[in-house]
Design an enzyme around this catalytic site. Structure first.
Site, PDB file in Angstrom:
ATOM      1  N   ASP A  63      40.102  39.234  49.928  1.00 48.28           N
ATOM      2  CA  ASP A  63      41.421  38.996  49.347  1.00 48.28           C
ATOM      3  C   ASP A  63      41.480  37.513  49.025  1.00 48.28           C
ATOM      4  O   ASP A  63      41.466  36.670  49.937  1.00 48.28           O
ATOM      5  CB  ASP A  63      42.526  39.380  50.328  1.00 48.28           C
ATOM      6  N   VAL A  64      41.528  37.164  47.741  1.00 48.81           N
ATOM      7  CA  VAL A  64      41.419  35.756  47.357  1.00 48.81           C
ATOM      8  C   VAL A  64      42.613  34.915  47.793  1.00 48.81           C
ATOM      9  O   VAL A  64      42.554  33.683  47.749  1.00 48.81           O
ATOM     10  CB  VAL A  64      41.210  35.599  45.828  1.00 48.81           C
ATOM     11  N   TYR A 155      52.841  36.477  35.402  1.00 49.77           N
ATOM     12  CA  TYR A 155      51.479  36.439  34.867  1.00 49.77           C
ATOM     13  C   TYR A 155      51.322  35.274  33.892  1.00 49.77           C
ATOM     14  O   TYR A 155      50.345  34.518  33.957  1.00 49.77           O
ATOM     15  CB  TYR A 155      51.179  37.761  34.157  1.00 49.77           C
ATOM     16  N   LYS A 159      48.777  32.061  34.342  1.00 48.85           N
ATOM     17  CA  LYS A 159      47.670  31.753  33.443  1.00 48.85           C
ATOM     18  C   LYS A 159      47.819  30.353  32.839  1.00 48.85           C
ATOM     19  O   LYS A 159      46.823  29.687  32.553  1.00 48.85           O
ATOM     20  CB  LYS A 159      47.562  32.823  32.359  1.00 48.85           C
ATOM     21  N   THR A 193      40.714  46.770  29.794  1.00 46.50           N
ATOM     22  CA  THR A 193      40.445  46.858  31.230  1.00 46.50           C
ATOM     23  C   THR A 193      41.524  47.722  31.878  1.00 46.50           C
ATOM     24  O   THR A 193      42.533  48.043  31.238  1.00 46.50           O
ATOM     25  CB  THR A 193      40.462  45.468  31.901  1.00 46.50           C
TER      26      THR A 193
END
Length: 326
Positions: A63-64, A155, A159, A193
């Site tokens: 889990d980052v 999001y 980014k 994806t």
């Protein structure tokens, strides 16, 4: 740098861009360390890699957002293969919804995974690379890190932040005289994806991939490219490059057109229940590179986009196509 025999660590390697990138490096004879939350999907991704020249792999469920887990990922990579030549921060999640309707726990989770996950990865990678005196860190941002959109606030913020992180790290490494350590940022357009199926969603409408949709393998090739020949930033996809250009030349026009385009073609008319998606629990199953957006459904979505453009929704995007074709 020479890619063959490199040791490559990839987060988010269980599906999408991360998985496509793992396979791409495996095909070049690299040792690949695959990290993500889902054990089953990671093992399936490792099998995909091992089909190519018997590539060496190491699966490390991670889990980052857990800094100790990311440090352990780097440690295990070095213990197994002796070094880390390339680190790809590809782990990402997303949530769609009107700003006031998105639960704060979901908003926080997107920021934690996408931003702090990249921070944790960069710290672990650069610590090792500074000792070695060389290496390449690749951060996967997005065209959304340049061109904002509605309903995906967390999001988009994340980014933008990933892109800014890369720029700051490059400056710091330059000041430190670490000329053999490179930080590259890749900004994909809309990619085929499972991200959209896995997204948390509070819009009441089904989230779909907004056309035009490019393959994850295309992004993987771009990542290979910046490892071979480092570049500050690379935008993947002609439409993405056109939109980035328009963000500099006609930002207001693009902002208005992109908002309408997202509303018309990123959210379908089909109703969808509220869901946390894969934010807090990894998606079950063996995972996949693509999300199925390139087949019949992708064709239908492209037709929808054309229809939207015909009534003026895609004016700026249409101009972007003309710019991209020059």
């Amino acid at each position: 740098m020479r890619v063959k025999d490199a040791v490559v660590v990839i987060t988010g390697a269980s599906s999408g861009i991360g998985r496509a990138t793992a396979v791409a490096f495996a095909r070049k004879g690299c040792a690949v360390v695959l990290a993500a939350r889902g054990q089953e999907a990671l093992e399936a991704a490792a099998r995909d890699c091992e089909r190519h020249r018997g590539a060496r792999t190491l699966v490390v469920p991670t889990d980052v957002t857990d800094v100790k887990a990311v440090d352990d990922l780097a440690r295990r990579a070095v213990e197994r293969f002796g070094r880390i030549d390339v680190w790809v921060n590809s782990a990402a999640v997303t949530v769609f919804g009107p700003f006031s309707d998105v639960p704060l726990e979901d908003f926080h989770r997107v920021i934690d995974v996408n931003v702090m996950g990249s921070v944790n990865g960069a710290r672990a990678a650069l610590r090792t690379m500074r000792k070695q005196g060389s290496g390449t860190l690749v951060d996967v941002s997005s065209v959304a890190g340049v061109v904002s959109q509605p309903y995906a606030h967390a999001y988009v913020m994340s980014k933008h932040a990933v892109r800014a992180l890369g720029a700051s790290l490059r400056q710091e490494l330059r000041l430190a005289g670490a000329g053999k350590i490179h930080v590259c940022t890749v900004l994909p357009a809309v990619i085929d994806t499972p991200l959209f199926q896995h997204a948390a969603n509070y819009t009441g409408r089904e989230v779909v991939a907004m056309p035009p949709v490019y393959s994850a393998e295309r992004v993987a090739r771009a990542i290979l490219g910046v490892v071979r020949k480092p570049r500050r930033e690379v935008v993947v996809g002609p439409m993405g490059r056109a939109m980035v250009l328009q963000s500099r030349t006609a930002p207001g026009l693009l902002e208005r057109a992109a908002a309408r385009q997202v509303d018309r073609t990123h959210l379908a008319d089909e109703p969808a229940p509220a869901t946390h998606g894969n934010l807090h629990v990894p998606a079950p199953g063996a995972g996949s590179v693509d999300g199925g957006w390139g087949g019949r459904r992708g064709t239908a979505l492209r037709r929808l986009a054309v229809a939207a453009t015909a009534v003026g929704v895609g004016a700026a995007v249409g101009a972007g196509r003309r710019i991209a074709s020059r």
